[in-house]
Design a protein around this motif. Structure first.
Motif, PDB file in Angstrom:
ATOM      1  N   GLY A  34       0.997  -1.378  -0.411  1.00 61.48           N
ATOM      2  CA  GLY A  34       0.297  -0.340  -0.127  1.00 61.48           C
ATOM      3  C   GLY A  34       0.664   0.580   0.442  1.00 61.48           C
ATOM      4  O   GLY A  34       2.039   1.416   0.690  1.00 61.48           O
ATOM      5  N   VAL A  35       0.459   2.175  -0.323  1.00 54.79           N
ATOM      6  CA  VAL A  35       1.266   3.356  -0.727  1.00 54.79           C
ATOM      7  C   VAL A  35       1.203   3.940   0.549  1.00 54.79           C
ATOM      8  O   VAL A  35       0.035   4.516   1.403  1.00 54.79           O
ATOM      9  CB  VAL A  35       0.367   4.318  -1.886  1.00 54.79           C
ATOM     10  N   PRO A  36       2.318   4.364   0.887  1.00 56.06           N
ATOM     11  CA  PRO A  36       1.886   5.463   2.381  1.00 56.06           C
ATOM     12  C   PRO A  36       1.489   6.665   2.247  1.00 56.06           C
ATOM     13  O   PRO A  36       1.827   7.314   1.828  1.00 56.06           O
ATOM     14  CB  PRO A  36       3.807   5.542   2.852  1.00 56.06           C
ATOM     15  N   VAL A  37       0.623   6.645   3.346  1.00 52.90           N
ATOM     16  CA  VAL A  37      -0.076   8.226   2.976  1.00 52.90           C
ATOM     17  C   VAL A  37      -0.495   8.841   4.422  1.00 52.90           C
ATOM     18  O   VAL A  37      -0.053   7.771   5.426  1.00 52.90           O
ATOM     19  CB  VAL A  37      -2.168   8.291   2.654  1.00 52.90           C
ATOM     20  N   GLY A  38      -0.237  10.135   4.752  1.00 54.55           N
ATOM     21  CA  GLY A  38      -0.385  10.254   6.533  1.00 54.55           C
ATOM     22  C   GLY A  38       0.462  12.041   6.464  1.00 54.55           C
ATOM     23  O   GLY A  38       0.695  12.576   5.180  1.00 54.55           O
ATOM     24  N   PRO A  39       0.094  13.100   7.081  1.00 57.34           N
ATOM     25  CA  PRO A  39       0.219  13.926   7.292  1.00 57.34           C
ATOM     26  C   PRO A  39       1.640  14.345   7.566  1.00 57.34           C
ATOM     27  O   PRO A  39       1.916  15.670   7.376  1.00 57.34           O
ATOM     28  CB  PRO A  39      -1.090  14.894   8.536  1.00 57.34           C
ATOM     29  N   ASP A  40       2.075  13.415   8.067  1.00 52.62           N
ATOM     30  CA  ASP A  40       3.358  13.906   8.277  1.00 52.62           C
ATOM     31  C   ASP A  40       4.678  12.855   6.763  1.00 52.62           C
ATOM     32  O   ASP A  40       5.297  12.658   6.771  1.00 52.62           O
ATOM     33  CB  ASP A  40       4.147  13.064   9.663  1.00 52.62           C
ATOM     34  N   ILE A  41       3.967  11.836   6.016  1.00 56.38           N
ATOM     35  CA  ILE A  41       4.246  11.727   5.209  1.00 56.38           C
ATOM     36  C   ILE A  41       4.293  12.400   3.859  1.00 56.38           C
ATOM     37  O   ILE A  41       3.529  12.946   3.083  1.00 56.38           O
ATOM     38  CB  ILE A  41       4.116  10.121   4.539  1.00 56.38           C
ATOM     39  N   TRP A  42       5.323  12.601   3.291  1.00 56.75           N
ATOM     40  CA  TRP A  42       5.683  13.932   2.175  1.00 56.75           C
ATOM     41  C   TRP A  42       6.759  12.757   0.682  1.00 56.75           C
ATOM     42  O   TRP A  42       7.178  12.166   1.133  1.00 56.75           O
ATOM     43  CB  TRP A  42       6.404  14.697   1.957  1.00 56.75           C
ATOM     44  N   GLU A  43       6.220  13.227  -0.397  1.00 60.78           N
ATOM     45  CA  GLU A  43       6.640  12.027  -1.754  1.00 60.78           C
ATOM     46  C   GLU A  43       7.852  13.422  -2.167  1.00 60.78           C
ATOM     47  O   GLU A  43       7.248  14.546  -1.799  1.00 60.78           O
ATOM     48  CB  GLU A  43       5.876  11.644  -2.644  1.00 60.78           C
ATOM     49  N   SER A  44       8.329  12.929  -1.995  1.00 61.92           N
ATOM     50  CA  SER A  44       9.226  13.541  -3.342  1.00 61.92           C
ATOM     51  C   SER A  44       9.641  12.743  -5.098  1.00 61.92           C
ATOM     52  O   SER A  44       9.590  12.190  -4.851  1.00 61.92           O
ATOM     53  CB  SER A  44      11.048  12.918  -2.587  1.00 61.92           C
ATOM     54  N   SER A  45       9.952  14.099  -5.792  1.00 61.49           N
ATOM     55  CA  SER A  45      10.264  13.977  -6.988  1.00 61.49           C
ATOM     56  C   SER A  45      10.418  15.034  -7.619  1.00 61.49           C
ATOM     57  O   SER A  45      10.713  16.023  -7.561  1.00 61.49           O
ATOM     58  CB  SER A  45       8.758  13.398  -7.462  1.00 61.49           C
ATOM     59  N   ARG A  46      11.400  15.099  -9.200  1.00 58.21           N
ATOM     60  CA  ARG A  46      11.761  16.026  -9.443  1.00 58.21           C
ATOM     61  C   ARG A  46      13.226  16.675  -9.358  1.00 58.21           C
ATOM     62  O   ARG A  46      12.869  18.155  -9.104  1.00 58.21           O
ATOM     63  CB  ARG A  46      10.452  16.775  -9.876  1.00 58.21           C
ATOM     64  N   LEU A  47      13.614  15.339  -8.778  1.00 54.82           N
ATOM     65  CA  LEU A  47      15.214  16.005  -8.701  1.00 54.82           C
ATOM     66  C   LEU A  47      16.180  16.545  -9.363  1.00 54.82           C
ATOM     67  O   LEU A  47      15.869  15.585 -10.671  1.00 54.82           O
ATOM     68  CB  LEU A  47      15.669  14.975  -7.571  1.00 54.82           C
ATOM     69  N   CYS A  48      16.144  17.932  -9.233  1.00 52.70           N
ATOM     70  CA  CYS A  48      16.662  18.504 -10.589  1.00 52.70           C
ATOM     71  C   CYS A  48      18.189  18.930 -10.755  1.00 52.70           C
ATOM     72  O   CYS A  48      17.903  19.909  -9.755  1.00 52.70           O
ATOM     73  CB  CYS A  48      15.537  19.462 -10.976  1.00 52.70           C
ATOM     74  N   LEU A  49      19.341  18.110 -11.273  1.00 47.32           N
ATOM     75  CA  LEU A  49      20.707  18.539 -10.870  1.00 47.32           C
ATOM     76  C   LEU A  49      21.203  19.077 -12.521  1.00 47.32           C
ATOM     77  O   LEU A  49      21.725  17.910 -13.080  1.00 47.32           O
ATOM     78  CB  LEU A  49      21.849  17.052 -10.319  1.00 47.32           C
ATOM     79  N   PRO A  50      20.667  19.901 -12.900  1.00 47.01           N
ATOM     80  CA  PRO A  50      21.282  20.492 -14.322  1.00 47.01           C
ATOM     81  C   PRO A  50      22.075  20.017 -14.880  1.00 47.01           C
ATOM     82  O   PRO A  50      23.684  20.063 -14.727  1.00 47.01           O
ATOM     83  CB  PRO A  50      20.741  21.968 -14.774  1.00 47.01           C
ATOM     84  N   GLN A  51      22.186  19.258 -15.965  1.00 46.25           N
ATOM     85  CA  GLN A  51      23.210  19.089 -17.074  1.00 46.25           C
ATOM     86  C   GLN A  51      24.622  20.123 -17.210  1.00 46.25           C
ATOM     87  O   GLN A  51      25.845  20.142 -17.127  1.00 46.25           O
ATOM     88  CB  GLN A  51      23.075  18.477 -18.617  1.00 46.25           C
ATOM     89  N   ARG A  52      24.006  21.160 -17.499  1.00 45.95           N
ATOM     90  CA  ARG A  52      25.307  22.411 -17.379  1.00 45.95           C
ATOM     91  C   ARG A  52      26.525  22.160 -16.016  1.00 45.95           C
ATOM     92  O   ARG A  52      27.750  22.700 -16.108  1.00 45.95           O
ATOM     93  CB  ARG A  52      24.746  23.648 -17.392  1.00 45.95           C
ATOM     94  N   HIS A  53      25.762  22.098 -15.078  1.00 44.10           N
ATOM     95  CA  HIS A  53      26.984  21.693 -13.916  1.00 44.10           C
ATOM     96  C   HIS A  53      27.966  20.314 -14.130  1.00 44.10           C
ATOM     97  O   HIS A  53      29.115  20.358 -13.222  1.00 44.10           O
ATOM     98  CB  HIS A  53      26.734  21.559 -12.462  1.00 44.10           C
ATOM     99  N   GLY A  54      28.023  19.465 -15.318  1.00 46.95           N
ATOM    100  CA  GLY A  54      28.834  18.400 -15.512  1.00 46.95           C
ATOM    101  C   GLY A  54      28.246  17.277 -14.273  1.00 46.95           C
ATOM    102  O   GLY A  54      27.832  17.231 -13.805  1.00 46.95           O
ATOM    103  N   ALA A  55      28.743  15.628 -15.042  1.00 50.12           N
ATOM    104  CA  ALA A  55      28.450  14.844 -13.785  1.00 50.12           C
ATOM    105  C   ALA A  55      29.616  14.778 -12.235  1.00 50.12           C
ATOM    106  O   ALA A  55      29.198  14.041 -12.207  1.00 50.12           O
ATOM    107  CB  ALA A  55      29.222  13.602 -14.760  1.00 50.12           C
ATOM    108  N   GLU A  56      30.468  15.862 -12.631  1.00 52.62           N
ATOM    109  CA  GLU A  56      31.485  15.724 -11.887  1.00 52.62           C
ATOM    110  C   GLU A  56      31.643  16.780 -11.100  1.00 52.62           C
ATOM    111  O   GLU A  56      30.853  18.005 -11.310  1.00 52.62           O
ATOM    112  CB  GLU A  56      32.808  15.284 -11.954  1.00 52.62           C
TER     113      GLU A  56
END
Length: 137
Positions: free
Chosen positions: A91-113
Motif C-alpha cells: 500500500g502507498v504510504p499516506v499521512g499528514p507527516d509523509i511527503w513524496e519527493s520527485s523531480r530532483l533536478c541537477l542541471p546538466q550544465r554542472h557536469g557529472a562531477e
C-alpha cells in the motif's frame, strides 16, 4: 542559498521558479526523453505542480536555479499513489507527516562531477529544509 517555495503559482513569474521549470524541461524532456507536457514549449510543469507543492531550490550567487526537488504531501493526489502504486506492494504510504519527493533536478550544465558534487555538498542555509535537501540530494 536555499529557497523554500510553497504554491509556485504565486511565485510563477519569479526568475528562480521559471529557471527551475526550464531546467526541468531541459533535463526530463529534452535529455531523458520523458513524455511530459511542456508549458509554452519552455517549462516542464505537470499536474502535481499545485498550490500544495513545496519546492526546495538551491540558487547560485546570481540567484539562478542550481538544483531543486519537489515535495508533495501524500494527503492530496500525488504521483506515487496515482501512477506508481504498484511500487508499494503493501500500500502507498499516506499521512499528514509523509511527503513524496520527485523531480530532483541537477542541471546538466554542472557536469557529472565537480560542480554537481559541490551542489550536493552545499551546506544548508536553513534549518529543516536544508537537512531535507542534503538527505534527498
Amino acid at each position: 542559498m536555499i529557497e523554500v517555495i510553497h504554491d509556485c503559482a504565486e511565485h510563477a513569474r519569479q526568475p528562480l521558479v521559471r529557471g527551475m521549470f526550464a531546467d526541468r524541461k531541459r533535463l526530463f524532456i529534452d535529455l531523458y526523453g520523458w513524455d511530459l507536457p511542456a508549458s509554452e514549449g519552455r517549462y516542464e510543469v505537470d499536474q502535481y505542480d499545485t498550490a500544495d507543492t513545496l519546492y526546495i531550490i538551491v540558487a547560485n550567487e546570481a540567484g539562478e536555479h542550481d538544483a531543486s526537488i519537489r515535495l508533495m504531501p501524500t494527503t492530496v493526489p500525488h504521483m506515487l499513489a496515482d501512477i506508481f502504486p504498484h511500487l508499494c506492494p503493501t500500500g502507498v504510504p499516506v499521512g499528514p507527516d509523509i511527503w513524496e519527493s520527485s523531480r530532483l533536478c541537477l542541471p546538466q550544465r554542472h557536469g557529472a562531477e565537480g560542480r554537481r558534487v559541490a551542489i550536493r555538498r552545499k551546506p544548508p542555509c536553513g534549518g529543516g529544509e536544508g537537512a531535507v535537501l542534503r538527505v534527498l540530494v
